[in-house]
Scaffold this active site. Structure first.
Site: not given
Length: 341
Positions: A125-127, A169, A272, A274
């Site tokens: 997850t980018i989070d 995000m 962008v 992701r």
């Protein structure tokens, strides 16, 4: 063994590196065979597969996205979801699943394991909000993309004496906002963990202009004002019951302009963050996760997730990794506050 691989949830850089590592070690070291399930949990629900061998994973290490496709399909959206997945495994002869995903994909994996589905998880997850792992792959790339964008916005903000609001995000956790904002010298960072006071934000704006510099405000998409201090906006729900967030940067743009009279512009980085090729760190981490995930499958250690602890890759129970989100602690946010204004 015959092993199925799926990638669920939002895509991110590094997914292909995991797929490559799982297949390369699984075939080359253990002699297993593989099949890819398309579009996350939709694949095993609908028996939608694609061949996955060493030839299929050549050249994919630097590619963003995922060759298997992804979706936010919830296998528990219908009562027969788990039974349909078990039927697919029986029909295709698949002995186990490597599920690559974030809180929703791996939360479903934990529930499926409890119902007898052999599964090993890989945290993506980018989070960076999955518990029990220091970092998830995709996060480093997203932070670097956001940092570069903020760097570029500094110069245009200074040229036009504008307030620039940059939305990144982060639904429930402000890791991207915190890391990119600190790395790029943001003047205010707003995160979901700390409801913000719009009056204080405006005071920081004026404080910055008093030094003859223009302010940059970095805000996570899930950040919200203190109740009653500004109008909040909500969106519709996704398949897992999460609100599709929208409009926090636009809200700040309106509020700051109205309260200070300063020209204000909002920029939403959106997807962008992701896309594109993964950083070296994410390629390294995703590759190691894949190598250790296929080890866990080979050893029959199902219901676990591979996790980064320092420089070690360990295994943790999926139920613990998905039981509670990892959010930004107060002391780390306090470090960023030193630079506000």
């Amino acid at each position: 063994m015959k092993i199925g691989v799926l990638t669920g949830g939002g895509d991110c850089p590094g997914l292909n590196a995991v797929i490559r590592a799982v297949v390369r070690k699984g075939v080359g070291v253990y002699g297993h065979s593989f099949v890819g399930f398309r579009d996350g949990w939709r694949g095993p629900l609908e028996n939608d597969t694609v061949p996955l061998d060493v030839t299929a994973v050549r050249g994919i290490l630097p590619r963003g996205g995922t060759i298997l496709g992804s979706s936010r399909t919830n296998p528990f959206a219908s009562a027969d979801g788990p039974s349909r997945i078990r039927e697919t495994l029986d029909r295709t002869g698949v002995d186990a699943i490597v599920a690559v995903g974030g809180e929703d994909t791996l939360g479903a994996a934990a529930r499926l394991h409890a119902e007898g589905v052999p599964v090993v998880g890989v945290p993506k997850t980018i989070d960076n909000d999955l518990s029990e792992t220091d970092y998830t792959f995709g996060f480093d790339t997203a932070v670097n993309i956001a940092m570069e964008a903020i760097d570029r916005l500094h110069t245009t903000a200074e040229s036009h004496h504008r307030v620039l609001v940059v939305e990144v995000m982060g639904r429930h956790a402000g890791w991207i906002a915190l890391h990119s904002g600190m790395a790029a010298g943001a003047n205010v960072i707003l995160i979901p963990e700390r409801p913000f006071d719009i009056d204080k934000v405006c005071a920081f704006v004026e404080q910055r202009f008093a030094t003859r510099y223009a302010p940059i405000i970095v805000v996570a998409e899930g950040a919200r004002p203190i109740a009653g201090t500004a109008m909040a906006r909500e969106g519709e729900l996704d398949a897992f019951g999460h609100v599709r967030l929208q409009g926090i940067s636009g809200l700040l743009e309106t509020e700051i302009r109205g309260r200070t009279g300063r020209e204000t512009r909002a920029t939403v980085l959106g997807h962008v963050q992701r896309g594109g090729t993964p950083t070296a760190f994410d390629r390294w981490l995703a590759t190691r996760f894949g190598l250790h995930a296929v080890d866990a499958v080979h050893e029959g250690d199902f219901g676990t997730m591979v996790a980064l602890h320092g420089t070690r890759i360990d295994r943790v129970p999926l139920s613990e990794a998905t039981g509670e989100l990892k959010t930004v602690p107060e002391h780390l946010y306090g470090e960023a506050e030193v630079f506000f204004g």
